[in-house]
Design a protein around this motif. Structure first.
Motif, PDB file in Angstrom:
ATOM      1  N   CYS A  52       6.223  -5.759  -9.265  1.00 29.03           N
ATOM      2  CA  CYS A  52       4.934  -5.253 -10.253  1.00 29.03           C
ATOM      3  C   CYS A  52       4.150  -4.001  -9.596  1.00 29.03           C
ATOM      4  O   CYS A  52       3.133  -3.468  -9.990  1.00 29.03           O
ATOM      5  CB  CYS A  52       3.949  -6.220 -10.685  1.00 29.03           C
ATOM      6  SG  CYS A  52       4.679  -7.471 -12.093  1.00 29.03           S
ATOM      7  N   PHE A  53       4.245  -4.105  -8.173  1.00 30.29           N
ATOM      8  CA  PHE A  53       3.211  -3.231  -7.384  1.00 30.29           C
ATOM      9  C   PHE A  53       4.285  -2.107  -6.622  1.00 30.29           C
ATOM     10  O   PHE A  53       5.266  -2.651  -6.033  1.00 30.29           O
ATOM     11  CB  PHE A  53       2.669  -3.928  -6.566  1.00 30.29           C
ATOM     12  CG  PHE A  53       1.459  -5.075  -7.036  1.00 30.29           C
ATOM     13  CD1 PHE A  53       0.508  -4.763  -7.817  1.00 30.29           C
ATOM     14  CD2 PHE A  53       2.218  -6.589  -7.262  1.00 30.29           C
ATOM     15  CE1 PHE A  53      -0.295  -5.709  -8.486  1.00 30.29           C
ATOM     16  CE2 PHE A  53       1.352  -7.424  -7.937  1.00 30.29           C
ATOM     17  CZ  PHE A  53       0.060  -7.082  -8.370  1.00 30.29           C
ATOM     18  N   LYS A  54       3.976  -0.821  -6.749  1.00 28.59           N
ATOM     19  CA  LYS A  54       4.497   0.039  -6.003  1.00 28.59           C
ATOM     20  C   LYS A  54       4.822  -0.238  -4.390  1.00 28.59           C
ATOM     21  O   LYS A  54       6.001  -0.115  -4.011  1.00 28.59           O
ATOM     22  CB  LYS A  54       3.986   1.299  -5.928  1.00 28.59           C
ATOM     23  CG  LYS A  54       4.954   2.394  -5.834  1.00 28.59           C
ATOM     24  CD  LYS A  54       3.990   3.936  -6.150  1.00 28.59           C
ATOM     25  CE  LYS A  54       5.163   5.082  -5.631  1.00 28.59           C
ATOM     26  NZ  LYS A  54       4.638   6.418  -6.056  1.00 28.59           N
ATOM     27  N   LYS A  55       3.901  -0.700  -3.760  1.00 30.09           N
ATOM     28  CA  LYS A  55       3.998  -0.875  -2.615  1.00 30.09           C
ATOM     29  C   LYS A  55       4.814  -1.986  -2.147  1.00 30.09           C
ATOM     30  O   LYS A  55       5.366  -2.031  -0.858  1.00 30.09           O
ATOM     31  CB  LYS A  55       2.238  -1.352  -1.892  1.00 30.09           C
ATOM     32  CG  LYS A  55       2.273  -1.664  -0.365  1.00 30.09           C
ATOM     33  CD  LYS A  55       0.768  -1.858  -0.115  1.00 30.09           C
ATOM     34  CE  LYS A  55       0.449  -2.202   1.406  1.00 30.09           C
ATOM     35  NZ  LYS A  55      -0.546  -2.295   2.003  1.00 30.09           N
ATOM     36  N   THR A  56       4.968  -2.970  -2.982  1.00 32.89           N
ATOM     37  CA  THR A  56       5.724  -4.191  -2.638  1.00 32.89           C
ATOM     38  C   THR A  56       7.104  -3.985  -3.519  1.00 32.89           C
ATOM     39  O   THR A  56       7.745  -5.058  -3.251  1.00 32.89           O
ATOM     40  CB  THR A  56       4.988  -5.666  -2.847  1.00 32.89           C
ATOM     41  OG1 THR A  56       4.788  -5.504  -4.273  1.00 32.89           O
ATOM     42  CG2 THR A  56       3.954  -5.618  -1.894  1.00 32.89           C
ATOM     43  N   THR A 122       9.745 -12.502   5.262  1.00 27.08           N
ATOM     44  CA  THR A 122       9.384 -12.522   6.751  1.00 27.08           C
ATOM     45  C   THR A 122       9.706 -10.963   7.437  1.00 27.08           C
ATOM     46  O   THR A 122       8.831 -10.473   8.114  1.00 27.08           O
ATOM     47  CB  THR A 122       9.842 -13.451   7.600  1.00 27.08           C
ATOM     48  OG1 THR A 122       9.408 -14.626   7.036  1.00 27.08           O
ATOM     49  CG2 THR A 122       9.308 -13.541   9.058  1.00 27.08           C
ATOM     50  N   LEU A 123      10.961 -10.648   7.171  1.00 29.36           N
ATOM     51  CA  LEU A 123      11.245  -9.179   7.786  1.00 29.36           C
ATOM     52  C   LEU A 123      10.712  -7.997   7.006  1.00 29.36           C
ATOM     53  O   LEU A 123      10.311  -7.079   7.838  1.00 29.36           O
ATOM     54  CB  LEU A 123      12.844  -9.009   7.483  1.00 29.36           C
ATOM     55  CG  LEU A 123      13.947 -10.011   8.203  1.00 29.36           C
ATOM     56  CD1 LEU A 123      15.202 -10.036   7.740  1.00 29.36           C
ATOM     57  CD2 LEU A 123      13.775  -9.834   9.689  1.00 29.36           C
ATOM     58  N   ARG A 124      10.166  -8.066   5.879  1.00 34.56           N
ATOM     59  CA  ARG A 124       9.499  -7.047   5.193  1.00 34.56           C
ATOM     60  C   ARG A 124       8.057  -7.081   5.087  1.00 34.56           C
ATOM     61  O   ARG A 124       7.186  -6.221   5.170  1.00 34.56           O
ATOM     62  CB  ARG A 124       9.928  -6.847   3.879  1.00 34.56           C
ATOM     63  CG  ARG A 124      11.412  -6.831   3.606  1.00 34.56           C
ATOM     64  CD  ARG A 124      11.904  -5.333   3.580  1.00 34.56           C
ATOM     65  NE  ARG A 124      10.829  -4.523   2.829  1.00 34.56           N
ATOM     66  CZ  ARG A 124      10.785  -3.165   2.668  1.00 34.56           C
ATOM     67  NH1 ARG A 124      11.406  -2.403   3.440  1.00 34.56           N
ATOM     68  NH2 ARG A 124      10.016  -2.667   1.724  1.00 34.56           N
ATOM     69  N   GLN A 125       7.511  -8.413   4.971  1.00 31.70           N
ATOM     70  CA  GLN A 125       5.920  -8.657   4.907  1.00 31.70           C
ATOM     71  C   GLN A 125       5.505  -9.905   5.711  1.00 31.70           C
ATOM     72  O   GLN A 125       5.267 -10.917   5.322  1.00 31.70           O
ATOM     73  CB  GLN A 125       5.588  -9.141   3.197  1.00 31.70           C
ATOM     74  CG  GLN A 125       6.079  -8.011   2.228  1.00 31.70           C
ATOM     75  CD  GLN A 125       5.303  -6.975   2.258  1.00 31.70           C
ATOM     76  OE1 GLN A 125       4.059  -6.894   2.565  1.00 31.70           O
ATOM     77  NE2 GLN A 125       5.845  -5.759   1.865  1.00 31.70           N
ATOM     78  N   GLY A 129       5.506 -13.593   4.887  1.00 31.36           N
ATOM     79  CA  GLY A 129       6.748 -14.405   5.294  1.00 31.36           C
ATOM     80  C   GLY A 129       6.688 -15.551   6.051  1.00 31.36           C
ATOM     81  O   GLY A 129       7.521 -16.626   5.773  1.00 31.36           O
ATOM     82  N   TRP A 130       5.756 -15.845   6.780  1.00 27.73           N
ATOM     83  CA  TRP A 130       5.552 -17.132   7.865  1.00 27.73           C
ATOM     84  C   TRP A 130       5.321 -18.262   6.750  1.00 27.73           C
ATOM     85  O   TRP A 130       5.698 -19.329   6.859  1.00 27.73           O
ATOM     86  CB  TRP A 130       4.704 -17.101   8.769  1.00 27.73           C
ATOM     87  CG  TRP A 130       5.061 -15.980   9.809  1.00 27.73           C
ATOM     88  CD1 TRP A 130       4.659 -14.938  10.081  1.00 27.73           C
ATOM     89  CD2 TRP A 130       6.090 -16.116  10.755  1.00 27.73           C
ATOM     90  NE1 TRP A 130       5.371 -14.099  10.916  1.00 27.73           N
ATOM     91  CE2 TRP A 130       6.424 -14.940  11.569  1.00 27.73           C
ATOM     92  CE3 TRP A 130       7.064 -17.232  11.037  1.00 27.73           C
ATOM     93  CZ2 TRP A 130       7.343 -14.843  12.332  1.00 27.73           C
ATOM     94  CZ3 TRP A 130       8.074 -16.947  11.861  1.00 27.73           C
ATOM     95  CH2 TRP A 130       8.291 -15.865  12.643  1.00 27.73           C
ATOM     96  N   VAL A 168      21.340  -7.720   4.215  1.00 24.70           N
ATOM     97  CA  VAL A 168      20.924  -6.825   3.265  1.00 24.70           C
ATOM     98  C   VAL A 168      19.797  -6.007   3.952  1.00 24.70           C
ATOM     99  O   VAL A 168      19.488  -4.590   3.817  1.00 24.70           O
ATOM    100  CB  VAL A 168      20.176  -7.725   2.215  1.00 24.70           C
ATOM    101  CG1 VAL A 168      19.242  -6.599   1.170  1.00 24.70           C
ATOM    102  CG2 VAL A 168      21.149  -8.325   1.457  1.00 24.70           C
ATOM    103  N   TYR A 169      18.828  -6.411   4.780  1.00 25.17           N
ATOM    104  CA  TYR A 169      17.699  -5.792   5.377  1.00 25.17           C
ATOM    105  C   TYR A 169      18.197  -4.766   6.252  1.00 25.17           C
ATOM    106  O   TYR A 169      17.970  -3.383   6.395  1.00 25.17           O
ATOM    107  CB  TYR A 169      16.741  -6.876   6.398  1.00 25.17           C
ATOM    108  CG  TYR A 169      15.569  -6.443   7.155  1.00 25.17           C
ATOM    109  CD1 TYR A 169      14.620  -5.790   6.321  1.00 25.17           C
ATOM    110  CD2 TYR A 169      15.904  -6.046   8.396  1.00 25.17           C
ATOM    111  CE1 TYR A 169      13.678  -5.276   7.099  1.00 25.17           C
ATOM    112  CE2 TYR A 169      14.864  -5.370   9.258  1.00 25.17           C
ATOM    113  CZ  TYR A 169      13.797  -4.928   8.650  1.00 25.17           C
ATOM    114  OH  TYR A 169      12.500  -4.424   9.206  1.00 25.17           O
TER     115      TYR A 169
END
Length: 183
Positions: A52-56, A122-125, A129-130, A168-169
């Motif tokens: 829903c959010f461009k940033k994420t 965790t890899l992206r945020q 992520g933790w 994928v990452y």
């Protein structure tokens, strides 16, 4: 409590958990935690919020792609190749806190989807992520606690989800690194 006829590692871990972790609080909490992981719903909901959010948005997409690949390989392929009965099927007199699933046991789909999503998050945020990894670990543990998976099922599911998250990452990062003329 003895679980004969299963691998020693699985039996030892299950005996320890069933003997030392059950009490009124854990018997109430772990069924709720396992429900959060049902069909990956908590992770799908999180991904949809991220979309829903461009940033994420990219993170949400990557979580969904990772979960899809993990689902296909774990639930549709591996479970039907290995055909491992669940511990609650192998020990039908064991008292259950949740309904007995009727699908195969290996690998744990709850663990696979939870770790697929949590590792990607965790890899992206890293900030979120933790917390996602802690929730994924609790959901995975709940499956052994509730006697619906062997510990090796949960470990295999966690590894499968983690593997697809990294694949994928990495593919996504490589795609971004290519010059526009090469795309």
């Amino acid at each position: 409590m003895h679980f004969e006829g299963i691998p020693a590692f699985d039996a030892a871990v299950m005996e320890f958990i069933q003997t030392h972790f059950h009490n009124p609080v854990t018997d109430a909490v772990f069924p709720v935690l396992t429900t959060l992981g049902e069909a990956g719903l908590i992770w799908i909901a999180a991904a949809l919020v991220l979309l829903c959010f461009k940033k994420t948005r990219t993170t949400g997409t990557l979580v969904l792609v990772t979960m899809l690949l993990t689902f296909v390989s774990g639930e549709l392929i591996l479970k039907n190749i290995v055909c491992r009965p669940r511990p609650c099927a192998a020990f039908p007199d064991f008292p259950m806190l949740i309904a007995r699933p009727d699908s195969y046991s290996f690998p744990s789909g709850h663990s696979a989807s939870s770790f697929a999503a949590a590792v990607m998050l965790t890899l992206r945020q890293k900030k979120w992520g933790w917390a996602a990894l802690v929730l994924a670990a609790l959901i995975a543990f709940s499956r052994v606690f509730l006697f619906v998976h062997y510990p090796t099922d949960v470990l295999a599911g966690a590894l499968l989800g983690t593997l697809f998250a990294f694949v994928v990452y990495t593919v996504h990062k490589k795609k971004l690194e290519k010059p526009l003329a090469d795309r």
